[in-house]
Design a protein around this motif. Structure first.
Motif, PDB file in Angstrom:
ATOM      1  N   ASP A 160       0.846  -1.194   0.000  1.00  0.00           N
ATOM      2  CA  ASP A 160       0.000   0.000   0.000  1.00  0.00           C
ATOM      3  C   ASP A 160       0.885   1.251   0.000  1.00  0.00           C
ATOM      4  OD1 ASP A 160      -1.724   2.108   0.473  1.00  0.00           O
ATOM      5  OD2 ASP A 160      -2.931   1.024   1.948  1.00  0.00           O
ATOM      6  N   PRO A 161       0.882   2.044  -1.071  1.00  0.00           N
ATOM      7  CA  PRO A 161       1.759   3.225  -1.141  1.00  0.00           C
ATOM      8  C   PRO A 161       1.371   4.310  -0.143  1.00  0.00           C
ATOM      9  CG  PRO A 161       0.280   3.171  -3.026  1.00  0.00           C
ATOM     10  CD  PRO A 161       0.113   1.875  -2.315  1.00  0.00           C
ATOM     11  N   LYS A 162       0.091   4.358   0.220  1.00  0.00           N
ATOM     12  CA  LYS A 162      -0.371   5.374   1.173  1.00  0.00           C
ATOM     13  C   LYS A 162       0.259   5.151   2.539  1.00  0.00           C
ATOM     14  CE  LYS A 162      -3.085   9.019   1.417  1.00  0.00           C
ATOM     15  NZ  LYS A 162      -2.907  10.168   0.515  1.00  0.00           N
ATOM     16  N   ILE A 163       0.388   3.893   2.913  1.00  0.00           N
ATOM     17  CA  ILE A 163       1.029   3.565   4.196  1.00  0.00           C
ATOM     18  C   ILE A 163       2.498   3.969   4.168  1.00  0.00           C
ATOM     19  CG2 ILE A 163       1.811   1.619   5.619  1.00  0.00           C
ATOM     20  CD1 ILE A 163      -0.856   0.260   5.088  1.00  0.00           C
ATOM     21  N   ALA A 164       3.181   3.684   3.073  1.00  0.00           N
ATOM     22  CA  ALA A 164       4.591   4.061   2.939  1.00  0.00           C
ATOM     23  C   ALA A 164       4.759   5.572   3.041  1.00  0.00           C
ATOM     24  CB  ALA A 164       5.144   3.556   1.612  1.00  0.00           C
ATOM     25  N   LEU A 184       3.929   7.422  10.994  1.00  0.00           N
ATOM     26  CA  LEU A 184       3.559   6.015  11.118  1.00  0.00           C
ATOM     27  C   LEU A 184       4.773   5.118  11.372  1.00  0.00           C
ATOM     28  CD1 LEU A 184       1.453   3.761  10.942  1.00  0.00           C
ATOM     29  CD2 LEU A 184       1.765   3.751   8.456  1.00  0.00           C
ATOM     30  N   THR A 185       4.643   4.287  12.394  1.00  0.00           N
ATOM     31  CA  THR A 185       5.609   3.231  12.680  1.00  0.00           C
ATOM     32  C   THR A 185       4.839   1.975  13.050  1.00  0.00           C
ATOM     33  OG1 THR A 185       7.263   4.803  13.494  1.00  0.00           O
ATOM     34  CG2 THR A 185       7.562   2.506  14.102  1.00  0.00           C
ATOM     35  N   PHE A 186       5.142   0.859  12.419  1.00  0.00           N
ATOM     36  CA  PHE A 186       4.460  -0.406  12.667  1.00  0.00           C
ATOM     37  C   PHE A 186       5.253  -1.280  13.634  1.00  0.00           C
ATOM     38  CE2 PHE A 186       2.079  -0.508   8.363  1.00  0.00           C
ATOM     39  CZ  PHE A 186       0.923  -0.014   8.966  1.00  0.00           C
ATOM     40  N   THR A 187       4.527  -1.950  14.530  1.00  0.00           N
ATOM     41  CA  THR A 187       5.112  -3.056  15.276  1.00  0.00           C
ATOM     42  C   THR A 187       5.080  -4.291  14.373  1.00  0.00           C
ATOM     43  OG1 THR A 187       2.986  -3.742  16.198  1.00  0.00           O
ATOM     44  CG2 THR A 187       4.250  -2.096  17.438  1.00  0.00           C
ATOM     45  N   THR A 188       5.600  -5.386  14.859  1.00  0.00           N
ATOM     46  CA  THR A 188       5.623  -6.610  14.043  1.00  0.00           C
ATOM     47  C   THR A 188       4.215  -7.063  13.677  1.00  0.00           C
ATOM     48  OG1 THR A 188       7.693  -7.323  15.078  1.00  0.00           O
ATOM     49  CG2 THR A 188       6.387  -9.016  13.968  1.00  0.00           C
ATOM     50  N   SER A 189       3.331  -7.131  14.662  1.00  0.00           N
ATOM     51  CA  SER A 189       1.964  -7.596  14.405  1.00  0.00           C
ATOM     52  C   SER A 189       1.193  -6.625  13.518  1.00  0.00           C
ATOM     53  CB  SER A 189       1.213  -7.801  15.726  1.00  0.00           C
ATOM     54  OG  SER A 189       1.200  -6.607  16.493  1.00  0.00           O
ATOM     55  N   GLU A 190       1.405  -5.320  13.703  1.00  0.00           N
ATOM     56  CA  GLU A 190       0.737  -4.318  12.875  1.00  0.00           C
ATOM     57  C   GLU A 190       1.225  -4.406  11.427  1.00  0.00           C
ATOM     58  OE1 GLU A 190      -0.002  -0.845  16.282  1.00  0.00           O
ATOM     59  OE2 GLU A 190       1.815  -0.844  15.039  1.00  0.00           O
ATOM     60  N   ALA A 191       2.532  -4.622  11.255  1.00  0.00           N
ATOM     61  CA  ALA A 191       3.084  -4.733   9.903  1.00  0.00           C
ATOM     62  C   ALA A 191       2.507  -5.953   9.193  1.00  0.00           C
ATOM     63  CB  ALA A 191       4.613  -4.818   9.973  1.00  0.00           C
ATOM     64  N   ILE A 192       2.344  -7.049   9.912  1.00  0.00           N
ATOM     65  CA  ILE A 192       1.737  -8.255   9.326  1.00  0.00           C
ATOM     66  C   ILE A 192       0.283  -7.984   8.945  1.00  0.00           C
ATOM     67  CG2 ILE A 192       1.011 -10.628   9.801  1.00  0.00           C
ATOM     68  CD1 ILE A 192       3.498 -10.868  11.623  1.00  0.00           C
ATOM     69  N   GLN A 193      -0.429  -7.324   9.835  1.00  0.00           N
ATOM     70  CA  GLN A 193      -1.857  -7.041   9.611  1.00  0.00           C
ATOM     71  C   GLN A 193      -2.092  -6.182   8.376  1.00  0.00           C
ATOM     72  OE1 GLN A 193      -3.701  -5.059  12.939  1.00  0.00           O
ATOM     73  NE2 GLN A 193      -5.623  -4.675  11.844  1.00  0.00           N
TER      74      GLN A 193
END
Length: 453
Positions: A160-164, A184-193
């Motif tokens: 998803d380019p919007k997330i990037a 925006l910063t993702f944890t491991t579980s958030e990045a997987i989701q």
């Protein structure tokens, strides 16, 4: 009958030849998949680019099927990250990254450039806002470039380019993911989701298993000799010693012109000081030239101009400037990516070393240069008449304590006249003008050392 027999033999021979040729062309097949892995656990600076470039090219030369990066970085220079991103996206091998703790800023861009992303428990990815050396956000022209690069990389890899983009720009809000005002910063579980991680993995072997590879040959990157030498020379203690050798070599060469060894030692130390910094992308050509200009001005002050004035002071300033700027990341005199603390720290380190060097060599120079080590390098044995040797310089000993007058300026070397004879001498510490009464203090090598009478 004979004709049929001949035909049968010809057919058998033809078949045998082709079967043999086919068998020779078949090579043993290695069913193992080649997996190449290397660690990227440093700031994304020129050294990181050199590492990735060499690792990817080595992996390609070995026909590796997979390249896996073991990453832990807080980021670094955007242009270096972009070079690494491009290198990874152009390789034919399948790329993957294992984020071990952090993939922040430039590290996030490099991770997104890989075909698949895996993370350990407790890792994070994101926070790609471009900041300066003091942590302040850079102007929007920098952010705009990073947003575009992150967006295009994500699109290429099917993310998803919007997330990037939200990892760079805190003005972007994505419902259910991030609010405006937060980067925006993702944890491991958030990045997987949200499709920015293919799964959890504790180590490289776990990543390989998740890639579906069973029979494989694991090839690990090894630092070459050059990398080890560079790391050694960049050690602050080693670079400090090199600075002292640069200063000491110049001092002793100016005190005893023509000896040669101190000058060679100084040049060698300068090469060893600047070369690794140049390879690391810290020392620029113009910064090295500033240092050289400083050395030239100092020599001009000593040998051409009387006293110690503008040329000498300017020379020392330029030398300190060249040594300092070579230690920090800067574009000309733009220290946006560096910060005041790093600049001040480098300046303090160089200034303190230079002052210590001048004090050390000025007050203890003779003892340091003519110690046991120096005597083993230089020819200092006395050829006495008792051994059958004669030398004109033996007569210099009787001149100690005598007075004379300078024929030329002593800067510090020159000529004096004693008892209607002229001798090559060196001034002790200070410059002495022409037609000044002097006294012979001692012998030093093949020179007489004199001071004002």
């Amino acid at each position: 009958m004979k004709h049929h027999l001949f035909t049968a033999l010809a057919i058998i021979s033809y078949t045998f030849i082709h079967i043999t040729a086919l068998a020779d062309s078949i090579q043993p097949v290695n069913d193992k998949v080649k997996v190449y892995t290397f660690e990227l656990k440093q700031d994304i600076m020129p050294a990181a680019w050199r590492l990735v470039k060499r690792a990817v090219e080595e992996a390609e030369s070995k026909n590796a099927d997979y390249i896996i990066i073991h990453m832990n970085t807080y980021g670094g220079m955007v242009n270096i990250a972009d070079s690494i991103r491009t290198k990874l996206m152009k390789t034919k091998a399948t790329t993957a990254v294992l984020i071990d703790n952090n993939a922040a800023s430039a590290g996030a861009l490099i991770s997104i450039a890989c075909d698949s992303i895996y993370m350990v428990d407790g890792a994070s990815i994101g926070a790609a806002t471009v900041v300066g050396g003091s942590g302040e956000q850079m102007p929007d022209k920098y952010q705009s470039y990073m947003r575009s690069t992150m967006r295009s990389t994500a699109e290429t890899q099917g993310r998803d380019p919007k997330i990037a983009e939200a990892m760079v720009d805190d003005r972007i809000a994505i419902p259910g993911i991030v609010d405006s005002g937060f980067t925006l910063t993702f944890t491991t579980s958030e990045a997987i989701q949200h499709g920015y991680c293919e799964g959890k993995a504790a180590n490289i072997e776990a990543v390989i298993a998740k890639l579906g590879v069973k029979e494989y040959e694991l090839i690990k990157y090894q630092d070459n000799t050059l990398e080890k030498i560079i790391a050694f020379l960049l050690n602050p203690v080693v670079s400090g010693i090199l600075m002292l050798l640069i200063i000491g070599g110049l001092y002793f060469e100016l005190q005893t012109p023509g000896v040669g060894f101190p000058l060679i030692a100084s040049i060698t130390a300068a090469v060893l000081y600047f070369a690794p910094l140049y390879l690391e992308g810290l020392a620029e050509n113009w910064e090295i030239l500033v240092f050289i200009a400083g050395v030239i001005l100092l020599i001009v002050e000593i040998f051409v101009l009387p006293g110690f004035g503008i040329a000498g002071i300017s020379g020392i300033v330029l030398m300190v400037t060249g040594l300092t700027l070579s230690l920090i990341h800067n574009v000309a005199f733009d220290f946006s990516y560096t910060g005041f603390d790093e600049v001040a720290g480098a300046l303090f380190r160089v200034t303190l070393t230079v002052l210590f060097g001048f004090v050390l060599f000025f007050f203890f120079g003779d003892n340091l240069f003519y110690n046991v080590l120096a005597k083993r390098i230089a020819l200092t044995d006395t050829a006495s008449s008792a051994d059958g040797y004669t030398s004109h310089n033996m007569s210099y000993e009787i001149l100690v304590g005598k007075t004379g007058i300078t024929v030329t300026d002593l800067r510090p070397s020159g000529t004096v006249e004693i008892d209607n004879e002229r001798y090559d001498v060196i001034a002790d510490g200070e410059m002495i003008n022409r037609n000044t009464p002097v006294k012979v203090l001692r012998m030093q090598g093949n020179y007489l050392v004199v001071g004002k009478a």
